[in-house]
Scaffold this active site. Structure first.
Site, mmCIF file in Angstrom:
data_model
loop_
_atom_site.group_PDB
_atom_site.id
_atom_site.type_symbol
_atom_site.label_atom_id
_atom_site.label_comp_id
_atom_site.label_asym_id
_atom_site.label_seq_id
_atom_site.Cartn_x
_atom_site.Cartn_y
_atom_site.Cartn_z
ATOM 1 N N CYS A 1 4.171 6.020 5.187
ATOM 2 C CA CYS A 1 3.591 5.260 4.086
ATOM 3 C C CYS A 1 2.913 6.207 3.093
ATOM 4 O O CYS A 1 3.017 6.039 1.879
ATOM 5 C CB CYS A 1 2.587 4.260 4.646
ATOM 6 S SG CYS A 1 1.798 3.285 3.369
ATOM 7 N N CYS B 1 -0.270 0.486 8.683
ATOM 8 C CA CYS B 1 -0.569 0.761 7.283
ATOM 9 C C CYS B 1 -0.186 -0.395 6.371
ATOM 10 O O CYS B 1 -0.814 -0.661 5.383
ATOM 11 C CB CYS B 1 0.185 2.023 6.912
ATOM 12 S SG CYS B 1 0.445 2.270 5.186
#
Length: 395
Positions: free
Chosen positions: A100, A200
């Site tokens: 991410c 995330c």
């Protein structure tokens, strides 16, 4: 006045990062990233991204900075979610947080920020940036956060010099307690907010349910391998060269169902990862069972009793050539070179003494002490003291 776009996540860390930058005289813009919105896999009655974007907006209002939301869910699905499914299907365990940062926050998001005329992007990560000169050129360092308990440098182990050059980490010098204190003094709505524990992107999600959207349940057997199994007592062979020895040290044990006894059933080998203890639902063993290997082709999970089972440990690991990443490109090893480092194979693992050995095919990392549950698809990161030098995907 330099312009900084802060990724406001709706948490206390990014809130304080924005406040500090404003205090330092930057022109600050707050941007909330909407990365995922599929209510079918988040835990009911909680819509984390809505609450978070609301909190981020309230913080921006309080700090009197411009704020907007950007929807990155299409890029997110393509670069992170699809990648995750693909890795799990192959029997590897990806790290979505590292990805991410590499693919979304410091790539897609950074490009949006730069298009808004930003000089820098800032996040609420607990890490620091250093700058030194190498051959007359500025070279950026990724340094661990001052709060050893919260250090997040590992999650940023895939960043490049280019990305680091445009990044600021305003809270890297602070302890978490100091960050909360600043937030409380400034009456920020996030001051008491709990840290997010979710992946995330998905917030509070149940991973097996998430994976089941694409990876169908498929019943298979759980096999227990005894710690006295012969393969753990192999005599070390004589090696004709260094690379043979490295390959031997980093080898995986391979199992067949005949090596042990069937002790239970599972709903899909791709839902399990090495070192896992929960979710096996097998009782009656003197010590708890741990996953020591998964075979997604044959759909078998191999387990061993107790956390000292020899099947859990390995002395070395290998990173394929195309999956080696150096933040400090000037320190990159050439074939047959080696380097003493400290390394970790998962977030928050204490640093371990290790030696890097570069070969033509990739990088071997040999640890001083055998490591538990070295897991394919995860990232290994190597450090020199406080500085993260590089990383790679465990193959």
């Amino acid at each position: 006045m330099k312009r900084v776009v802060v990724g406001l996540s709706g948490g206390v860390d990014s809130s304080v990062a924005a406040y500090l930058l404003k205090e330092q005289g930057y022109e600050v813009i707050g941007l909330f990233m909407k990365n995922w919105h599929d209510d079918s896999v988040t835990i009911s009655k909680e819509c984390p991204w809505l609450d978070d974007s609301n909190d981020a907006m309230l913080v921006a209002e309080k700090l009197n900075i411009p704020f907007q939301t950007v929807d990155l869910s299409a890029e997110y699905k393509e670069r992170i979610v699809d990648y995750m499914f693909n890795e799990y299907e192959r029997g590897r365990t990806p790290n979505p947080d590292v990805l991410c940062n590499r693919e979304i926050k410091f790539d897609v998001f950074m490009k949006i920020a730069l298009s808004l005329g930003a000089d820098f992007v800032a996040t609420g990560h607990y890490c620091r940036k250093g700058e030194i000169s190498v051959d007359g050129k500025p070279t950026y360092q990724l340094l661990s956060g001052k709060d050893a308990n919260k250090d997040q440098s590992y999650f940023l182990c895939q960043l490049s010099q280019e990305q680091l050059s445009k990044t600021l980490f305003p809270i890297g010098e602070l302890q978490k307690s100091e960050v909360r204190k600043i937030a409380a003094e400034q009456n920020l709505v996030t001051a008491e907010k709990k840290d997010s524990q979710g992946l995330c992107f998905i917030g509070k999600v149940r991973l097996p349910e998430f994976l089941q959207q694409k990876l169908q349940p498929k019943e298979g057997t759980i096999v227990e391998i005894d710690a006295s199994e012969e393969k753990y007592r192999e005599e070390q062979a004589a090696f004709s060269n260094k690379e043979e020895e490295l390959a031997y040290l980093s080898r995986k044990y391979t199992y067949s169902p005949n090596d042990g006894k069937v002790v239970g059933k599972h709903q899909g080998a791709h839902y399990f990862t090495k070192g896992q203890r929960k979710g096996l639902a097998v009782g009656g063993t003197p010590e708890p069972l741990f996953v020591i290997e998964t075979d997604v082709e044959e759909n078998v999970i191999y387990t061993g009793q107790g956390k000292d089972h020899p099947g859990i440990y390995r002395q070395a690991l290998f990173v394929a050539q195309d999956e080696i990443h150096w933040i400090r490109e000037d320190l990159k090893l050439q074939p047959n070179e080696e380097m003493e480092v400290d390394a970790r194979i998962r977030y928050r693992q204490p640093l371990q003494k290790a030696t890097l050995h570069q070969t033509d095919t990739g990088l071997y990392i040999v640890f001083q002490e055998p490591q538990a549950s070295i897991t394919e698809g995860q990232f290994v990161a190597w450090y020199d003291g406080e500085e993260l030098l590089g990383s790679g995907v465990i193959s």
